[in-house]
Design a protein around this motif. Structure first.
Motif, mmCIF file in Angstrom:
data_model
loop_
_atom_site.group_PDB
_atom_site.id
_atom_site.type_symbol
_atom_site.label_atom_id
_atom_site.label_comp_id
_atom_site.label_asym_id
_atom_site.label_seq_id
_atom_site.Cartn_x
_atom_site.Cartn_y
_atom_site.Cartn_z
ATOM 1 N N ASP A 139 0.855 -1.188 0.000
ATOM 2 C CA ASP A 139 0.000 0.000 0.000
ATOM 3 C C ASP A 139 0.894 1.242 0.000
ATOM 4 N N LEU A 140 0.857 1.987 -1.079
ATOM 5 C CA LEU A 140 1.649 3.218 -1.167
ATOM 6 C C LEU A 140 0.711 4.396 -0.981
ATOM 7 N N LYS A 141 1.036 5.255 -0.021
ATOM 8 C CA LYS A 141 0.178 6.397 0.243
ATOM 9 C C LYS A 141 0.937 7.690 0.013
ATOM 10 N N ASN A 142 0.560 8.392 -1.030
ATOM 11 C CA ASN A 142 1.070 9.736 -1.242
ATOM 12 C C ASN A 142 2.600 9.803 -1.282
ATOM 13 N N VAL A 143 3.216 8.831 -1.957
ATOM 14 C CA VAL A 143 4.674 8.732 -1.952
ATOM 15 C C VAL A 143 5.315 9.719 -2.936
ATOM 16 N N SER A 144 6.224 10.537 -2.422
ATOM 17 C CA SER A 144 6.956 11.470 -3.278
ATOM 18 C C SER A 144 8.453 11.318 -3.054
ATOM 19 N N LYS A 145 9.200 11.562 -4.116
ATOM 20 C CA LYS A 145 10.657 11.479 -4.031
ATOM 21 C C LYS A 145 11.265 12.576 -4.887
ATOM 22 N N ALA A 200 11.825 -1.209 -2.104
ATOM 23 C CA ALA A 200 12.806 -2.156 -1.574
ATOM 24 C C ALA A 200 13.609 -1.567 -0.421
ATOM 25 N N GLY A 201 13.607 -0.255 -0.294
ATOM 26 C CA GLY A 201 14.308 0.380 0.821
ATOM 27 C C GLY A 201 15.687 0.914 0.472
ATOM 28 N N PHE A 202 16.024 0.939 -0.808
ATOM 29 C CA PHE A 202 17.328 1.497 -1.193
ATOM 30 C C PHE A 202 17.286 3.019 -1.252
ATOM 31 N N TYR A 203 16.083 3.569 -1.362
ATOM 32 C CA TYR A 203 15.911 5.021 -1.276
ATOM 33 C C TYR A 203 14.915 5.318 -0.158
ATOM 34 N N THR A 204 15.130 6.429 0.529
ATOM 35 C CA THR A 204 14.133 6.900 1.495
ATOM 36 C C THR A 204 13.247 7.887 0.764
ATOM 37 N N VAL A 205 11.956 7.777 0.978
ATOM 38 C CA VAL A 205 11.072 8.708 0.273
ATOM 39 C C VAL A 205 10.973 10.018 1.052
ATOM 40 N N ASP A 206 10.640 11.087 0.353
ATOM 41 C CA ASP A 206 10.582 12.398 0.998
ATOM 42 C C ASP A 206 9.236 12.647 1.646
ATOM 43 N N GLU A 207 8.244 11.925 1.156
ATOM 44 C CA GLU A 207 6.888 12.154 1.646
ATOM 45 C C GLU A 207 6.122 10.855 1.458
ATOM 46 N N GLY A 208 5.130 10.623 2.290
ATOM 47 C CA GLY A 208 4.246 9.489 2.086
ATOM 48 C C GLY A 208 4.616 8.257 2.888
ATOM 49 N N GLU A 209 3.795 7.214 2.749
ATOM 50 C CA GLU A 209 3.987 5.997 3.525
ATOM 51 C C GLU A 209 4.028 4.778 2.622
ATOM 52 N N ILE A 210 4.900 3.833 2.983
ATOM 53 C CA ILE A 210 4.961 2.559 2.275
ATOM 54 C C ILE A 210 4.609 1.462 3.276
ATOM 55 N N TRP A 211 3.513 0.751 3.005
ATOM 56 C CA TRP A 211 3.062 -0.335 3.875
ATOM 57 C C TRP A 211 3.245 -1.658 3.151
ATOM 58 N N ILE A 212 3.927 -2.604 3.799
ATOM 59 C CA ILE A 212 4.039 -3.943 3.223
ATOM 60 C C ILE A 212 3.428 -4.924 4.215
#
Ligand code: ATP
Ligand code: MG
Length: 358
Positions: free
Chosen positions: A8-14, A53-65
Motif C-alpha cells: 500500500d503506497l500512500k502519497n509517496v513522493s521522491k 525495496a528500501g534502497f531510497y528513502t522517500v521524501d513524503e508518504g507511507e509505504i506499507w508492506i
C-alpha cells in the motif's frame, strides 16, 4: 488478519535535488498478482521500485508492506528482494552459493540453508545445476537463478527491474512465459518493471502506467488498451487515431459527440462529460475499416498515402481532406490492396472517448 492488499503506497513522493521524480503516488497491490510498472525512460519506475525495496528513502508518504509501515526499515528487513537488469549474480560463486547468499548473510543453520536452496532450485526447475558457475549457464538459466535467489528468502513480494533486457528476442519470450508461469504456480506477488508495452500487456494481471513520476492509469491489460483514461496512455500503449470532438449531449452512459462539420457519433462513456466539453476520440487502427462504411457510422474520406505489409495485416497511412494522417490496419486481405481515394469508418462501439483534462 492478513488483508488482501500486500503493498500500500500512500502519497509517496521522491525528489532528487530539484527533480521531482515521484509525485504523490497512491497505489494498492493485491497479493498473488503480477503487476507491471510501465512507462518511458526516466519516468521514475526504478526509483519507485528502489523506494519500495528500501534502497531510497522517500521524501513524503507511507509505504506499507503486509500491514507494516516500512518507511524506516532497511532493505533486508522489508522482505522485498530485487532482481536487477544485470541479474547481479556473483560470477565467482557456484549457483548454490549464489542462491544461498541471502540466507548466509542471515547466518541461518546449515541444514536449513541446504533445504531452502534445494526447494528454491526445484521451483525454478534448476535441480542438478547447483555446482555450475553463472558463466556456464544460458541467459535464461541465469535469470532463473536470480529468481531462485529471491524465492529462497520466502519474501512476500519480488521486485524485477527490466530483468529480460539482456536477452535476445527469442529467449526473452521464453523466459517471459516461464516467469509468468512460476509466478502463477507459486502464487507470488511480483512487481515487474518494463518500458516494453507488449511485454506488459502479455504478462500482467494489472499494469501501472507512469507519466513523468505520476500514475496515469492502473488497470488490467484490456482496460489499459481499450479504455485508456488519458491521451498519454492511449498513445503510449499501441497505436491509435485521435479525433477532436465536442460533446453535444450525454445520458445513460452514452454521449453524442460532434467530430467535425456537423457529423456526429454516439459513443460509450465511463466518466462524466458535459455538453460543450472538448474531448478526444481514440480509434485503434484495427478497429477501422476501408470502403466498408455502414450508413450513419463514423466515417472520413481520404486517400492512401502509403501502406506497409506486415504479414498478418497491411498497415495503411491515409490522409483526409484536412491532411490529417490516419493509420488503418486491414487483416487477411490476400493480394488485394487499397489505393487512391478511400472511405474509412468505425462502428460507434469501437470509438473510445477520452477526457482531455480533469
Ligand atoms: N540516484 C539518483 N540521483 C539523482 N537523480 C536520479 C537518481 N536516480 C534516478 N534519478 C533521476 O530520476 C528520474 C527517474 O529515474 P528512474 O531511474 O526512476 O527512471 P526509469 O523510469 O527507471 O527509467 P529507465 O526506463 O530508463 O530505467 C530521472 O530523471 C533520473 O535522472
Ligand atoms: Mg529504470
Amino acid at each position: 488478519m492478513s488483508s488482501n492488499i500486500l503493498l500500500d503506497l500512500k502519497n509517496v513522493s521522491k525528489v532528487f535535488g530539484s527533480n521531482h521524480v515521484l509525485k504523490q503516488i497512491d497505489l494498492q497491490i493485491e497479493r498473488g498478482k503480477f503487476i507491471t510498472f510501465l512507462g518511458p525512460s526516466g519516468c521514475g519506475k526504478t526509483t519507485l521500485l528502489r523506494s519500495i525495496a528500501g534502497f531510497y528513502t522517500v521524501d513524503e508518504g507511507e509505504i506499507w508492506i503486509d500491514g507494516q509501515l516500512v518507511n524506516d526499515l532497511p532493505p533486508y528487513k522489508r522482505g522485498t528482494p530485487m532482481v536487477f537488469q544485470e541479474y547481479a549474480l556473483f560470477p565467482h560463486m557456484t549457483v548454490f552459493d549464489n542462491v544461498a547468499y541471502g540466507l548466509d548473510i542471515q547466518k541461518r543453520p546449515e541444514a536449513e540453508v541446504q533445504e531452502r536452496v534445494k526447494s528454491a532450485m526445484a521451483k525454478v526447475k534448476l535441480t542438478g545445476l547447483e555446482e555450475r558457475y553463472p558463466h556456464e549457464m544460458s541467459g535464461g538459466q541465469q535469470q532463473r537463478v536470480a529468481m531462485a535467489r529471491a524465492l529462497v528468502m520466502n519474501s512476500p513480494i519480488i521486485l524485477l527491474d527490466e530483468p529480460l533486457s539482456n536477452l535476445d528476442a527469442k529467449l526473452r519470450e521464453e523466459v517471459r512465459v516461464e516467469l509468468r508461469s512460476i509466478q502463477q504456480e507459486l502464487g507470488l506477488t511480483v512487481i515487474y518493471v518494463t518500458h516494453d508495452q507488449l511485454e506488459a500487456l502479455s504478462m500482467s494481471d494489472h499494469i501501472v502506467v507512469f507519466n513523468k513520476g505520476a500514475i496515469d492509469q492502473y488497470g488490467t491489460p484490456h482496460e489499459i488498451y481499450y479504455k485508456p483514461r488519458t491521451p498519454y496512455v492511449a498513445d503510449f500503449i499501441g497505436t491509435t487515431n485521435f479525433v477532436d470532438a465536442i460533446v453535444l449531449e450525454s445520458a445513460n452512459g452514452k454521449a453524442v459527440v460532434e467530430y467535425g462539420s456537423g457529423r456526429t457519433a454516439s459513443v460509450g462513456i465511463d466518466e462524466v462529460v458535459t455538453p460543450g466539453e472538448k474531448v478526444l476520440l481514440s480509434i485503434r487502427p484495427e478497429s477501422m475499416r476501408i470502403n466498408a462504411s455502414e450508413p450513419g457510422e463514423f466515417a472520413v474520406s481520404g486517400f492512401v498515402k502509403s501502406s506497409m505489409f506486415l504479414g498478418e495485416k497491411e498497415r495503411y497511412f491515409i490522409l483526409d481532406d484536412n491532411m490529417k494522417e490516419w493509420i488503418v490496419d486491414a487483416y487477411d486481405i490476400g493480394l488485394t490492396r487499397f489505393q487512391g481515394n478511400v472511405k474509412i469508418s468505425a462502428a460507434d462501439d469501437k470509438i473510445h472517448l477520452i477526457k482531455i483534462s480533469e
